[in-house]
Design a protein around this motif. Sequence first.
Motif, PDB file in Angstrom:
ATOM      1  N   ILE A   1      47.917  43.680  46.337  1.00  0.00           N
ATOM      2  CA  ILE A   1      48.022  44.865  45.122  1.00  0.00           C
ATOM      3  C   ILE A   1      49.121  45.554  45.286  1.00  0.00           C
ATOM      4  O   ILE A   1      49.597  46.041  46.442  1.00  0.00           O
ATOM      5  CB  ILE A   1      46.695  45.656  45.050  1.00  0.00           C
ATOM      6  CG1 ILE A   1      46.913  46.491  43.748  1.00  0.00           C
ATOM      7  CG2 ILE A   1      46.712  46.560  46.157  1.00  0.00           C
ATOM      8  CD1 ILE A   1      45.521  47.241  43.579  1.00  0.00           C
ATOM      9  N   GLU A   2      49.942  45.759  44.293  1.00  0.00           N
ATOM     10  CA  GLU A   2      51.178  46.390  44.096  1.00  0.00           C
ATOM     11  C   GLU A   2      50.919  47.410  43.031  1.00  0.00           C
ATOM     12  O   GLU A   2      50.514  47.243  41.799  1.00  0.00           O
ATOM     13  CB  GLU A   2      52.300  45.359  43.718  1.00  0.00           C
ATOM     14  CG  GLU A   2      52.748  44.298  44.878  1.00  0.00           C
ATOM     15  CD  GLU A   2      53.973  43.423  44.432  1.00  0.00           C
ATOM     16  OE1 GLU A   2      54.464  43.874  43.536  1.00  0.00           O
ATOM     17  OE2 GLU A   2      53.936  42.574  45.168  1.00  0.00           O
TER      18      GLU A   2
ATOM     19  N   ALA B   1      47.665  42.713  41.006  1.00  0.00           N
ATOM     20  CA  ALA B   1      46.551  42.307  41.794  1.00  0.00           C
ATOM     21  C   ALA B   1      46.375  40.948  41.972  1.00  0.00           C
ATOM     22  O   ALA B   1      46.419  40.119  40.858  1.00  0.00           O
ATOM     23  CB  ALA B   1      45.193  42.844  41.419  1.00  0.00           C
ATOM     24  N   SER B   2      46.275  40.468  43.106  1.00  0.00           N
ATOM     25  CA  SER B   2      46.142  38.776  43.177  1.00  0.00           C
ATOM     26  C   SER B   2      45.153  38.556  44.537  1.00  0.00           C
ATOM     27  O   SER B   2      45.027  39.350  45.415  1.00  0.00           O
ATOM     28  CB  SER B   2      47.523  38.187  43.491  1.00  0.00           C
ATOM     29  OG  SER B   2      48.153  38.746  44.544  1.00  0.00           O
ATOM     30  N   ASN B   3      44.639  37.364  44.314  1.00  0.00           N
ATOM     31  CA  ASN B   3      44.059  36.667  45.466  1.00  0.00           C
ATOM     32  C   ASN B   3      42.555  37.602  45.880  1.00  0.00           C
ATOM     33  O   ASN B   3      42.231  37.575  47.041  1.00  0.00           O
ATOM     34  CB  ASN B   3      44.570  36.422  46.592  1.00  0.00           C
ATOM     35  CG  ASN B   3      45.801  35.604  46.432  1.00  0.00           C
ATOM     36  OD1 ASN B   3      45.348  34.456  45.689  1.00  0.00           O
ATOM     37  ND2 ASN B   3      47.010  35.818  46.810  1.00  0.00           N
ATOM     38  N   GLY B   4      42.161  38.640  45.052  1.00  0.00           N
ATOM     39  CA  GLY B   4      41.068  39.477  45.492  1.00  0.00           C
ATOM     40  C   GLY B   4      39.841  39.196  44.380  1.00  0.00           C
ATOM     41  O   GLY B   4      39.952  38.680  43.456  1.00  0.00           O
ATOM     42  N   ASN B   5      38.745  39.901  44.748  1.00  0.00           N
ATOM     43  CA  ASN B   5      37.639  39.827  44.048  1.00  0.00           C
ATOM     44  C   ASN B   5      37.627  41.182  43.158  1.00  0.00           C
ATOM     45  O   ASN B   5      36.943  41.169  42.031  1.00  0.00           O
ATOM     46  CB  ASN B   5      36.421  39.805  44.702  1.00  0.00           C
ATOM     47  CG  ASN B   5      36.276  38.328  45.365  1.00  0.00           C
ATOM     48  OD1 ASN B   5      36.520  37.463  44.588  1.00  0.00           O
ATOM     49  ND2 ASN B   5      35.995  38.610  46.731  1.00  0.00           N
ATOM     50  N   SER B   6      38.057  42.274  43.631  1.00  0.00           N
ATOM     51  CA  SER B   6      38.271  43.609  42.915  1.00  0.00           C
ATOM     52  C   SER B   6      39.293  44.485  43.665  1.00  0.00           C
ATOM     53  O   SER B   6      39.730  44.289  44.835  1.00  0.00           O
ATOM     54  CB  SER B   6      36.823  44.291  42.965  1.00  0.00           C
ATOM     55  OG  SER B   6      36.536  44.486  44.340  1.00  0.00           O
TER      56      SER B   6
ATOM     57  N   THR C   1      37.834  44.118  38.119  1.00  0.00           N
ATOM     58  CA  THR C   1      37.623  43.098  38.972  1.00  0.00           C
ATOM     59  C   THR C   1      38.415  41.822  38.684  1.00  0.00           C
ATOM     60  O   THR C   1      38.295  40.701  39.284  1.00  0.00           O
ATOM     61  CB  THR C   1      36.110  42.629  38.737  1.00  0.00           C
ATOM     62  OG1 THR C   1      35.829  42.291  37.335  1.00  0.00           O
ATOM     63  CG2 THR C   1      35.285  43.641  39.320  1.00  0.00           C
ATOM     64  N   SER C   2      39.379  42.012  37.732  1.00  0.00           N
ATOM     65  CA  SER C   2      40.339  40.931  37.315  1.00  0.00           C
ATOM     66  C   SER C   2      41.368  40.681  38.214  1.00  0.00           C
ATOM     67  O   SER C   2      41.889  42.042  38.502  1.00  0.00           O
ATOM     68  CB  SER C   2      40.532  41.093  35.892  1.00  0.00           C
ATOM     69  OG  SER C   2      39.345  40.862  35.065  1.00  0.00           O
ATOM     70  N   MET C   3      41.934  39.977  38.380  1.00  0.00           N
ATOM     71  CA  MET C   3      43.184  39.878  38.932  1.00  0.00           C
ATOM     72  C   MET C   3      44.382  39.443  38.020  1.00  0.00           C
ATOM     73  O   MET C   3      44.114  38.934  37.060  1.00  0.00           O
ATOM     74  CB  MET C   3      43.301  38.446  39.900  1.00  0.00           C
ATOM     75  CG  MET C   3      42.368  38.635  41.105  1.00  0.00           C
ATOM     76  SD  MET C   3      42.708  39.902  42.412  1.00  0.00           S
ATOM     77  CE  MET C   3      41.083  40.933  41.663  1.00  0.00           C
ATOM     78  N   GLY C   4      45.530  39.863  38.204  1.00  0.00           N
ATOM     79  CA  GLY C   4      46.679  40.030  37.362  1.00  0.00           C
ATOM     80  C   GLY C   4      47.519  41.099  37.164  1.00  0.00           C
ATOM     81  O   GLY C   4      47.646  41.944  38.294  1.00  0.00           O
ATOM     82  N   THR C   5      48.251  41.293  36.265  1.00  0.00           N
ATOM     83  CA  THR C   5      49.334  42.367  36.120  1.00  0.00           C
ATOM     84  C   THR C   5      48.549  43.377  34.847  1.00  0.00           C
ATOM     85  O   THR C   5      47.994  43.101  34.061  1.00  0.00           O
ATOM     86  CB  THR C   5      50.582  41.863  35.709  1.00  0.00           C
ATOM     87  OG1 THR C   5      51.010  41.254  36.627  1.00  0.00           O
ATOM     88  CG2 THR C   5      51.536  43.089  35.355  1.00  0.00           C
ATOM     89  N   PHE C   6      48.728  44.591  35.211  1.00  0.00           N
ATOM     90  CA  PHE C   6      47.845  45.535  34.195  1.00  0.00           C
ATOM     91  C   PHE C   6      48.462  47.005  34.270  1.00  0.00           C
ATOM     92  O   PHE C   6      49.424  47.361  35.023  1.00  0.00           O
ATOM     93  CB  PHE C   6      46.438  45.827  35.001  1.00  0.00           C
ATOM     94  CG  PHE C   6      45.729  44.546  35.199  1.00  0.00           C
ATOM     95  CD1 PHE C   6      44.934  44.089  34.108  1.00  0.00           C
ATOM     96  CD2 PHE C   6      45.558  44.286  36.512  1.00  0.00           C
ATOM     97  CE1 PHE C   6      44.323  42.898  34.459  1.00  0.00           C
ATOM     98  CE2 PHE C   6      44.945  43.036  36.877  1.00  0.00           C
ATOM     99  CZ  PHE C   6      44.139  42.347  35.765  1.00  0.00           C
ATOM    100  N   SER C   7      48.596  47.586  33.170  1.00  0.00           N
ATOM    101  CA  SER C   7      49.397  49.042  32.934  1.00  0.00           C
ATOM    102  C   SER C   7      48.179  49.935  32.515  1.00  0.00           C
ATOM    103  O   SER C   7      47.364  49.585  31.556  1.00  0.00           O
ATOM    104  CB  SER C   7      50.533  48.887  32.033  1.00  0.00           C
ATOM    105  OG  SER C   7      51.444  48.008  32.797  1.00  0.00           O
ATOM    106  N   ALA C   8      48.363  51.364  32.908  1.00  0.00           N
ATOM    107  CA  ALA C   8      47.405  52.338  32.139  1.00  0.00           C
ATOM    108  C   ALA C   8      48.465  53.519  32.270  1.00  0.00           C
ATOM    109  O   ALA C   8      49.688  53.700  33.148  1.00  0.00           O
ATOM    110  CB  ALA C   8      46.266  52.569  32.923  1.00  0.00           C
TER     111      ALA C   8
END
Length: 637
Positions: A517-518, A547-552, A602-609
């Motif tokens: 996770i970055e 986030a990648s390769n994880g479940n949450s 719980t999703s993997m990918g790129t997100f912003s808040a």
Amino acid sequence: MKRLMKNRKWKIVISILFLLVLSGISAALPDLTVTTISVNPSTNYLFAHEPNTIRATISNNGDQPAINFNIALEVGSYTETKRRTTNLNAGSSTTITFNSYSPSVTGPVTIRVTVDSSGEIEESDEENNVLESIQTVYYNGYKGKRWTDGSDINTTAGPYEGCINTTYSPGNSVYSGAGWMAKTWSWTSSDLLIPAEATIVDARLYQGYTWGDNPLWTMTFNTQTVTPIATYTDRKGWGGYDVPQGLVVYNVIDEFDPAGNSMTITPEPGNNVAIYGAYLVVVYEHASEKQRKIWINDEMDILQANTNWYISSEEATAYANFKGVSTDNLASAKAIAILQSADETGKSKFFFNAQEYTGFWLDYNSTPQIGFSVYDVTSALLSGDNVARLQSYDSGSGNGDNMYATNVILIVEKEDVIPPPVTDFSADDTTPDIGQTVIFTDLSTNTPNSWVWTIDGTAGTDYMYVDSTSSTSQNPHVRFLKAGNYNVTLVATNDGGSDDEFKENYIIVTAAPVPTIEISLGNSGLYLDNMVPGQDATASTTVNVVASNGNSWSVSASDGKTPNKGYMVSGNTPLINPIQLGKDGSGYQTLYSGPVTFWSDTSMGTFSATANMKQPVSSSDLVGDYEITITFTGSIA
């Protein structure tokens, strides 16, 4: 002078004697002639496909005997010669018999008999040596149709194959002589026993007739008018009582009702035919039945062995042919012969291939005048082509049964053979990570009852069976412990045998990728420049997550200092109120109690808040420059 006269007288005497001798020879010669021609004395008809007897009467109408002369028979291209080697005295006659003329076609022929055909005898009349007779060649219809250029009793329905059986019955039908009025016959469910919910594969109605040609009756079945799908006929073909015999066939599968059936046959005005009892033959399919293959053969063949009519038992035989028979897994085979008028004891026989059986009289039903004779032909059955023979048999009395062959049904039943499995399987994941459990599923057909799984590697080291399953489970659960390519084999077995399925490199196990996770901020330095007592000072920045390769994963926020945790401070002086952190403009929370969860998913990918900072300003707060460091920390599992 006297001597000369004597010589002259002698010559005259010799000449006169010579003339007298010649005149005597000319007056005493034979005169051969053909006076009559007759054929087959017990019938006076010629028949195709068999040797015929032709007799010629030869007379000597001359004054001298004749010896050593030929008598020639000509019928079209056929010739046959006999030789007389004994005297035929003057005024005598003799009969010459020819026994080899066997025509291959029917129709009119000219029989020509010539006496002294080689011209060896000097006769008083050389113009009367030939006699011609026009005769007709007939088929002898009492022979089987193989002898009359007709058809054998061949397959007209089927072969049908599956969990099937057949049933047949004449119902309450009866034989009716010429002049009959409309007849209605019926079949109850007891006449034709068919399991409930069976599928009707074929339903055939048969109506036989005799003593008339081309009947024009109307047939209804269960009130529906039906038309023939086939008509088979045969006839004697010669002499008196040359009446046709016929069989009319109807397909009534659409009208048939397993609960009961009826037919009505209405004759044309002035009908002159007699009808036999009608009968139904039904083929049905049902899961309770054995595996069978059924052939239905139809024809009409008049048969009667008769020495007076030159018909042997072999010739008075009908043939039923069955092709494509297999004896693999044979349980039983039976043939059902259906005949009309086959009622004479000891005067018929049934053959299947080389095996002989009792004839048909025991099964004759005098009411419809038909019979259904059932024979166990299991031991006689051959793979490939098979032949049944229905024979009118002359045991020495001079004739066999006068009967009419119409059908032969062959039913071949198979053993209940369980086919071996056809093995196949699948896995819910063929590319698992180390430590992941794979569920194998047996896809084999034909109901196996045991299974053996083989997986490359060592059980317990490279993989292990889990969830109370094992290598003999139908659907095992396997956890793979080491990375690598695994071949998988399944052997499935039932009472019919075994089969295996091998899949190379079917499972490819890889080391699980490390979850990462970055966290990054859109702006890491925020200024609250509206610090007015009684108001909330605000600022915001974006928080970016990859986030990648994880479940949450989750992002927490914290203030790292110990005293005045969660407060903005100027030196060591805090503001009266703690700072508040919200996400996307809501869910504000303080930080003085320690780290708080800012965001999770719980999703993997790129997100912003959006991280929202809100600082309530009190009138008691001292003037100064205040600051706080909020740290965003990501975690992933």
